[in-house]
Design an enzyme around this catalytic site. Structure first.
Site, PDB file in Angstrom:
ATOM      1  N   HIS A 171       0.828  -1.208   0.000  1.00 42.57           N
ATOM      2  CA  HIS A 171       0.000   0.000   0.000  1.00 42.57           C
ATOM      3  C   HIS A 171       0.864   1.261   0.000  1.00 42.57           C
ATOM      4  CE1 HIS A 171      -3.635   2.410   1.274  1.00 42.57           C
ATOM      5  NE2 HIS A 171      -2.667   3.184   1.745  1.00 42.57           N
ATOM      6  N   GLU A 172       1.802   1.328   0.937  1.00 40.21           N
ATOM      7  CA  GLU A 172       2.635   2.528   1.030  1.00 40.21           C
ATOM      8  C   GLU A 172       3.548   2.670  -0.190  1.00 40.21           C
ATOM      9  OE1 GLU A 172       1.962   4.734   3.149  1.00 40.21           O
ATOM     10  OE2 GLU A 172       0.637   3.498   4.380  1.00 40.21           O
TER      11      GLU A 172
ATOM     12  N   HIS B 173       1.858   4.638  -2.883  1.00 36.65           N
ATOM     13  CA  HIS B 173       2.021   6.091  -2.740  1.00 36.65           C
ATOM     14  C   HIS B 173       3.386   6.528  -3.268  1.00 36.65           C
ATOM     15  CE1 HIS B 173      -1.642   6.883  -0.629  1.00 36.65           C
ATOM     16  NE2 HIS B 173      -1.323   6.217   0.464  1.00 36.65           N
TER      17      HIS B 173
ATOM     18  N   HIS C 245       3.599   6.573  -7.001  1.00 35.00           N
ATOM     19  CA  HIS C 245       2.834   7.720  -7.520  1.00 35.00           C
ATOM     20  C   HIS C 245       3.702   8.971  -7.466  1.00 35.00           C
ATOM     21  CE1 HIS C 245      -1.397   9.843  -7.509  1.00 35.00           C
ATOM     22  NE2 HIS C 245      -0.683  10.136  -8.579  1.00 35.00           N
TER      23      HIS C 245
END
EC number: 3.4.24.59
Length: 761
Positions: free
Chosen positions: A493-494, A497, A500
């Site tokens: 999940h991290e 980020h 991105h």
């Protein structure tokens, strides 16, 4: 606001790039080769860090390579230099004739402030030394105050207004430059630029007060409670840290097998603190006063401008319909947990708010044999990082390399530095991995932007820098850091980020990477959770750290199936949190105390009774960074579910799909309206013709996601971030329209074909 990440978009995400987006990019370096079966990144994370001679005699640099930050006093030097540079840039902006140069100067001004504020925002939370934290806190306040003054600077505003008023000039600008100009204007407007001088000063004062209250609330939300040892039964005291004659309760201990441990932790950790309660009340009141002052009926109306949802009315409709559809399944989930508690603890069988995490886990383990300890040996941190490396390489042509930091560059010797390198574009940026537990470290898993990417005047590109903060156990002499499946999912999940941030290579740092609406910013990270639960991906790296045996497919299948168990109750809890957030940021003065509102909202949107003398809202740290936007997790899940189904479900390593995802969704950062990115990146990807609801897959059910349908209409409307879009309820789903696109959020009913996803051109 000029500090793009400060308030409109989250600089910290707890929870985001293509060559076509840039002009004048410098020459590209070649990616370095890998000479062993383990890439450097995998090996780097499977060993305990050692002290190197380099640490003692190598060149010394400050934090993140900033020379001034070798000592806490350097923050004063950095902020003073930033403020001096700001004065020069303001003068340039006000004296430059309107044109594309105006936007570039504004962006440079934003970058000048963000480069200090973003870095300080991390250091004030993540650095182990109090002196650094305090110096960073002061820098945040100083830069934040300047930002608010600039947001109400009439002369600066007028220099931008001249550009926006010149239709011919605006039409000559490219789409990204026009959007960035409009976003800067939007920041002026929501800051009260239209007010008279006295009210503008009042707005600045309120913003500074909100900044101070936010920092105080965050500190209080993570502060442990203490209780005298003799007040707890002796047989549970060993579950808590000791401080002299007291026990320290620093969390909910939600996974503890002893009911009494969970109950004690819940009641003590959530016991109301008068100072924290006053801080929250002042924070909510000040936000409302600011919103009213600048022309909004509530803070939520102000905060949701420019997001996918756009209005609190849309958010509440979404939450209410979702809650309605979840209610029956949630009730059954609670009955199932109640039965398990009765079976294991017949003497005290009533299901309480501290029970669901534990008993849902017990039910999953019993039904699917998914005891976490069975999985951990296959999920060493190094193996998981290698898995991410393989995935990014196959999808995007990207490799992660461990790089030795300079002396003083990192704040703790177990922080790893990763270089993100593209096979043809060269170095894209850096990720600092602060992954391991330490004393006084925040317990949240977070992504921090340290420096945003942008195209500089000399044609070179300013590389993005981010920090990922996790709380993983340290490696030992005998074995590496081993992750549970939940830890592995959080890591993916991290990393979503972080990628991105690396791939959102916009011309302007104001919209780089994760500097986009919050309800879109969570899409890349949630999408990565799908990859972490796909056997085709997991099988690439999940190998026993001692034997090299691959994780059996059956174990992965059982794990994925188990996530359906009690999924409705888990999602219902998120709906409750999101609804509470909306009510707190709705009409003021609040009709009741924040605790009474909590009690009523919990009853309406969750179902388990409120526990007297507790105040969970005082630990709700997301009220700071996600104020009025906590719903973003749920809405982003809807978008991510569609991206996965349409782009990666058939082949999670599809390079063409990966490149399209990068080009249409990641590359733009916040430089393109989110609904356009959704439509361009997904809706026209696989379905040239309508597909019926019978084609819906099990994907959304397995990941507890509402589904999303996006439809492009023939008519077009000019987008401006200050204008609301049209929302209505139609055929049991919530439809929202902006710029000719209708996004329809249909609600999962948790049948086999749970979340219906359809596409039309």
């Amino acid at each position: 606001m000029l500090l793009a990440a400060g308030t409109r978009y989250a600089r910290r995400l707890c929870g985001r790039g293509a060559a076509a987006a840039l002009q004048g990019r410098p020459g590209r370096s070649c990616a370095r080769g890998v000479s062993t079966s383990w890439s450097p990144v995998g090996a780097a994370f499977n060993v305990k860090p050692q002290s190197h001679l380099w640490d003692l005699v190598g060149e010394r640099r400050g934090l993140f390579g900033v020379p001034e930050l070798s000592t806490p006093e350097g923050f004063q030097v950095a902020q003073e230099e930033a403020l001096r540079r700001t004065e020069c840039l303001v003068e340039r902006a006000c004296s430059t004739p309107p044109g594309p140069q105006t936007v570039l100067i504004f962006d440079e001004l934003s970058d000048c402030l963000c480069r200090v504020a973003d870095l300080a925002d991390f250091v004030k939370i993540g650095h182990p030394e109090p002196a650094f934290r305090e110096a960073a806190q002061e820098a945040c306040r100083s830069i934040g105050t300047m930002v608010e003054k600039l947001n109400t600077n009439v002369e600066l505003y007028q220099s931008l207004q001249k550009l926006l008023d010149d239709k011919k000039l605006m039409d000559s600008l490219d789409a990204e430059t026009r959007r960035v100009a409009e976003l800067f204007m939007f920041d002026f407007e929501i800051s009260g630029i239209h007010l008279d001088e006295e009210k503008r000063r009042r707005a600045v004062d309120l913003n500074v007060k909100i900044l101070d209250l936010s920092n105080a609330f965050l500190m209080g939300a993570n502060f442990p409670n203490k209780i005298q040892k003799h007040l707890l039964p002796q047989h549970i005291q060993h579950h808590f840290a000791r401080d002299g004659s007291h026990l320290v309760i620093d969390g909910l201990h939600a996974e503890a097998s002893d009911d009494l441990v969970r109950e004690a932790a819940y009641k003590i950790f959530l016991y109301p603190n008068a100072n924290q309660l006053k801080c929250l009340e002042e924070l909510l009141s000040s936000r409302d006063l600011l919103a009213n002052l600048v022309g909004y009926s509530t803070f939520s109306h102000r905060a949701l401008q420019g997001t996918i949802a756009q209005t609190p009315e849309t958010v509440m409709q979404f939450l209410e319909k979702l809650s309605e559809k979840l209610s029956e399944r949630t009730r059954k989930d609670f009955e199932m947990m109640q039965g398990m508690k009765t079976k294991l603890s017949p003497q005290n069988s009533k299901l309480m708010p501290w029970d669901p995490p534990y008993y849902s886990g017990v039910i999953r383990a019993e039904r699917y044999n998914i005891e976490p300890s069975l999985y951990c040996p296959f999920l060493s941190l190094g193996a998981c990082m290698e898995g991410l490396n393989v995935l990014f390489n196959k999808l995007l042509g990207i490799t992660l390399y461990a790089e030795q930091p300079f002396r003083g560059e990192v704040w703790c010797n177990d922080v790893r530095k990763l270089a993100v390198v593209h096979e043809s574009e060269g170095l894209l940026g850096y990720i600092y991995c602060d992954f391991f537990q330490r004393a006084n470290k925040p317990q949240q898993d977070c992504h921090f932007t340290i420096r945003g990417g942008r195209l500089k005047e000399d044609g070179s590109y300013q590389l993005p820098v981010v920090v990922l903060m996790l709380n993983l156990p340290q490696a030992s002499r005998d074995f590496p850091t081993l992750l549970t499946p939940g830890m592995m999912e959080n890591l993916f999940h991290e990393m979503g980020h972080a990628m991105h941030s690396m791939l959102g290579r916009t011309r302007y740092q104001h919209v780089t990477g994760t500097r986009c609406p919050t309800d879109f910013a969570e899409v890349p990270s949630i999408l990565m959770e799908y990859f972490s639960n796909d056997y085709r991906v997991v099988s690439q790296f999940a190998k026993h750290y001692q034997t090299g045996q691959s994780l059996p497919k059956a174990m992965v299948s059982r794990l994925c199936e188990s996530k359906k168990v009690c999924a409705a109750a888990e999602m219902q809890l998120q709906v409750f949190y999101a609804a509470l957030d909306q009510i707190y940021h709705g009409q003021h003065p609040l009709k009741k105390s924040t605790t009474d509102i909590l009690m009523e909202t919990q009853e309406q949107f969750y179902g388990l009774s409120y526990v007297p003398d507790t105040a969970w809202q005082l630990r709700f740290s997301h009220l700071v960074g996600y104020g009025a936007k906590y719903y973003s997790y749920l809405m982003s899940r809807a978008v991510a579910s569609m991206v996965w189904k349409e782009c990666f479900l058939q082949d999670p390593f599809n390079r063409a799909a990966g490149e399209r995802y990068r080009r249409e969704m990641l590359a733009h950062g916040g430089g393109k309206e989110p609904m356009l990115m959704i439509q361009d990146g997904v809706c026209l990807w696989h379905h040239p013709h309508p597909c019926s609801t019978e084609d819906a897959t099990e994907v959304a059910l397995e990941t507890r996601m509402p589904a999303l349908t996006a439809q492009r209409h023939k008519q077009s409307a000019c987008f401006h971030p200050c204008k609301l879009f049209y929302c209505k309820e139609e055929k049991g789903a919530l439809s929202c329209t902006s710029k000719g696109i209708t996004v329809q959020f249909s609600i999962p009913v948790f049948s086999r074909h749970a979340a219906e996803v359809s596409f039309h051109r």
